[in-house]
Enzyme design. Structure first.
Site: not given
Ligand SMILES: NC(=O)CC[C@H](N)C(=O)O
Length: 239
Positions: A58, A91, A121, A196, A198
């Site tokens: 997310g 993530c 990130r 991911h 999932e």
């Molecule tokens: N797909 C993702 O969960 C992206 C992570 C998002 N770029 C973050 O830093 O938190």
């Protein structure tokens, strides 16, 4: 003996919640002697019912703000770092579980911690630079084929900041012309992936992780390392 009923929560403040629950349901078929409950977690009360937790992808900044508002940040830290329950972050979830994050917005962001790493990130750029790469994840067991890693605005572990060798690197990716990046790590009860599983329909990482949960709780759980094995309950190497 593992407990016969295990409740696994998925933090459901935002992000890929239903996808994790769908794969957990499929993965649970590997452990027919255990009854699993999968629970969306939005409150400290719901968290207190959980034996293990997934923190999905997310946006980690949003997730931290919402968690703070709902009074969940401290209970989450306690869950991960004091009660040492099995936790997996994908993530943004990996970002939340890191002790440090770089490339954060001005003023930084709140993290849960638990993994002695610094994550970077959005290492690979924006949404349009999302990519899929075949990963060799040895922890899935001998003879297992590559795992399709889906990377969406993904973080990487840019530095292990633990001097005691407790952080195990379990997966890397190498994009053409770039250096190898760390994309899966584990430290005791805490597991994190940049990618991911999932979103792939491939149940192997979920099955492996659930196997770790079963083993950790069966061994009296708290503070024990996760197990590296085949994901079908066969004991493997314990870190
Ligand atoms: N797909 C993702 O969960 C992206 C992570 C998002 N770029 C973050 O830093 O938190």
């Amino acid at each position: 003996m593992p407990p016969s009923t295990i409740t696994v929560g998925v933090l459901a403040l935002q992000g890929g919640v239903v996808e994790h629950i769908a794969l957990l349901n499929r993965a649970s078929a590997s452990y027919p002697s255990v009854t699993f409950h999968f629970l969306e977690v939005r409150t400290p009360e719901q968290l207190s019912l959980c034996d293990a937790l997934i923190i999905p992808g997310g946006e980690s900044t949003t997730m931290a703000i919402v968690a703070r508002r709902l009074g969940l940040l401290e209970p989450l830290r306690e869950f991960v770092k004091i009660n040492n329950k099995p936790v997996w972050g994908t993530c943004a979830g990996l970002v939340m579980l890191a002790e440090e994050a770089s490339a954060t917005k001005q003023g930084g962001q709140e993290l849960i911690g638990g993994l002695d790493v610094r994550v970077l990130r959005n290492k690979f750029g924006t949404q349009v630079q999302s990519f899929v790469a075949d990963l060799n994840l040895d922890f899935l067991g001998e003879g297992e084929g590559p795992f399709r890693g889906v990377f969406i605005r993904a973080p990487v572990v840019e530095e292990v900041i633990d001097g005691n060798g407790r952080v195990k690197v379990l997966g890397t990716v190498k994009k053409p012309g770039e250096e190898e990046d760390i994309v899966a790590v584990k430290q005791g009860n805490v597991f994190g992936t940049s990618f991911h599983p999932e979103l792939t329909g491939d149940v192997r990482v979920h099955a492996w992780w659930l196997g770790n949960v079963v083993e950790a709780l069966g061994q009296g759980g708290e503070g024990k390392g996760l197990v590296v094995g085949k994901g079908k309950g066969d004991a493997g190497k314990v870190y």
